[in-house]
Design an enzyme around this catalytic site. Structure first.
Site, PDB file in Angstrom:
ATOM      1  N   ASP A   1       0.836  -1.203   0.000  1.00 35.02           N
ATOM      2  CA  ASP A   1       0.000   0.000   0.000  1.00 35.02           C
ATOM      3  C   ASP A   1       0.865   1.244   0.000  1.00 35.02           C
ATOM      4  OD1 ASP A   1      -2.638   1.475   0.503  1.00 35.02           O
ATOM      5  OD2 ASP A   1      -1.368   2.164   2.159  1.00 35.02           O
TER       6      ASP A   1
ATOM      7  N   TYR B   1       2.983  10.248   0.810  1.00 29.54           N
ATOM      8  CA  TYR B   1       4.157   9.708   1.485  1.00 29.54           C
ATOM      9  C   TYR B   1       5.436  10.205   0.808  1.00 29.54           C
ATOM     10  CZ  TYR B   1       0.701   6.402   3.374  1.00 29.54           C
ATOM     11  OH  TYR B   1      -0.398   5.823   3.971  1.00 29.54           O
TER      12      TYR B   1
ATOM     13  N   LYS C   1      -3.643   5.764  -3.021  1.00 30.12           N
ATOM     14  CA  LYS C   1      -4.709   6.634  -2.537  1.00 30.12           C
ATOM     15  C   LYS C   1      -4.916   7.831  -3.449  1.00 30.12           C
ATOM     16  CE  LYS C   1      -3.512   5.067   2.056  1.00 30.12           C
ATOM     17  NZ  LYS C   1      -2.167   4.525   1.763  1.00 30.12           N
TER      18      LYS C   1
END
Length: 334
Positions: free
Chosen positions: A44, A49, A75
């Site tokens: 994931d 990030y 995401k």
């Protein structure tokens, strides 16, 4: 249930985005390869990030493996621009400064349908792949949007959720849901849309699970929505670190952790093992995805998830009120 994960332990890649510290590229790549070598097949990521750094590193490593052999999620809700910003001053809600060692690209919120499709295309390029399996709508919640979070949530439902539902129906993705640190938006999503599951960080853990048990876990189980537990160590406080909720832990949290560790010491239990196995004991939980930034942590996490824990330890936690009486434990059901 449209979300089917390979294995009960996956790999959360936030640390690969230089969370808290700057990680050498090779160390990051070696960590992903170690995860693969130890059988992990769910990864994931998220554009947030390290402003794309985690996706770039993950893509660099995973390009060497067959795409059909693993499950990949990332995401939407944030997009990266070519503009540069001060990484120490990013608007990350309560998580300010978390990725100050990441790339300097400007991060902006975009929960629209068009922004969702663009974000997916951009992530695919960074991840060096042609498809995603699961897409999480990232952080339409109070910890990032303050008192305006409900308006942002509704934008996400009318924009991103609508686009992702269409992609699922077309077979482009296998499932979608929310990737959040709060319970309430997940419950609202179940009421307003048709998510396949949730990646919820820090809210179904040994340290913090009451709110999830009261609403999200039963509602998800009733709908067949699966839960992926991110942050099973609560930002590190349950793994020997000093952070809780991505900040230095306060006195009340430190006191609760001390009580948990006291019982763990009494029964010779590694508190990290207890944390992973507690989260996995709930039938709605599909997997836990502890983060790692060092290759050695991969084998440790996998071993901790399987190590034998005396039933008396779990009974003691329940008797001392350190876990909710409603929480399923590994000793329940034989």
């Amino acid at each position: 249930m449209r979300i089917d994960l390979p294995g009960r332990v996956g790999f959360g890649t936030a640390p690969l985005g230089n969370m808290y510290r700057a990680i050498p590229d090779q160390e990051a790549l070696d960590t992903v390869h170690a995860a693969w070598d130890h059988g992990i097949r769910y990864f994931d990521a998220a554009p947030m990030y390290g402003a794309g750094l985690a996706e770039l590193r993950l893509g660099e490593a995973l390009q060497h493996y067959p795409r059909d052999a693993y499950v990949l999620s990332t995401k939407v809700g944030r997009r990266l621009l070519d503009e540069i910003e001060d990484t120490a001053q990013r608007d990350l809600g309560e998580k300010g400064g978390l990725f100050e060692h990441g790339l300097p690209n400007r991060i902006v919120y975009d929960y629209s349908a068009d922004g969702t499709l663009r974000a997916i295309e951009e992530s695919l390029k960074r991840l060096k792949t042609d498809r995603l399996d699961i897409v999480w709508i990232h952080d339409p919640a109070k910890d990032f949007h303050g008192d305006d979070w409900r308006a942002v949530f509704h934008q996400a439902m009318s924009g991103a959720a609508t686009a992702l539902t269409r992609l699922r129906e077309e077979g482009v993705i296998k499932g979608w849901g929310l990737g959040v640190n709060r319970v309430e938006p997940c419950v609202m999503a179940l009421q307003q849309a048709d998510p396949d599951g949730f990646l919820i960080a820090g809210r179904y853990t040994l340290l913090d699970h009451d709110d999830a048990l009261a609403s999200l876990m039963p509602a998800s189980a009733a709908r067949g929505a699966r839960i992926v537990v991110g942050g099973p160590y609560n930002s590190g406080i349950l793994a020997g670190g000093a952070h809780y909720e991505y900040q230095k832990a306060g006195a009340d949290v430190l006191d609760q952790v001390a009580r948990l560790k006291q019982v763990a010491a009494q029964f010779g239990v590694d508190i990290r093992a207890a944390a992973l196995q507690f989260s996995l004991a709930h039938p709605a939980v599909a997997a836990v995805i502890p983060g790692a930034s060092q290759p050695s942590r991969i084998a440790e996490n996998l071993a901790l998830a399987e190590v034998a824990i005396p039933p008396a330890f779990w009974s003691a936690l329940r008797e001392q009120g350190l876990v909710s009486p409603r929480a399923p434990l590994p000793i329940d059901g034989g």
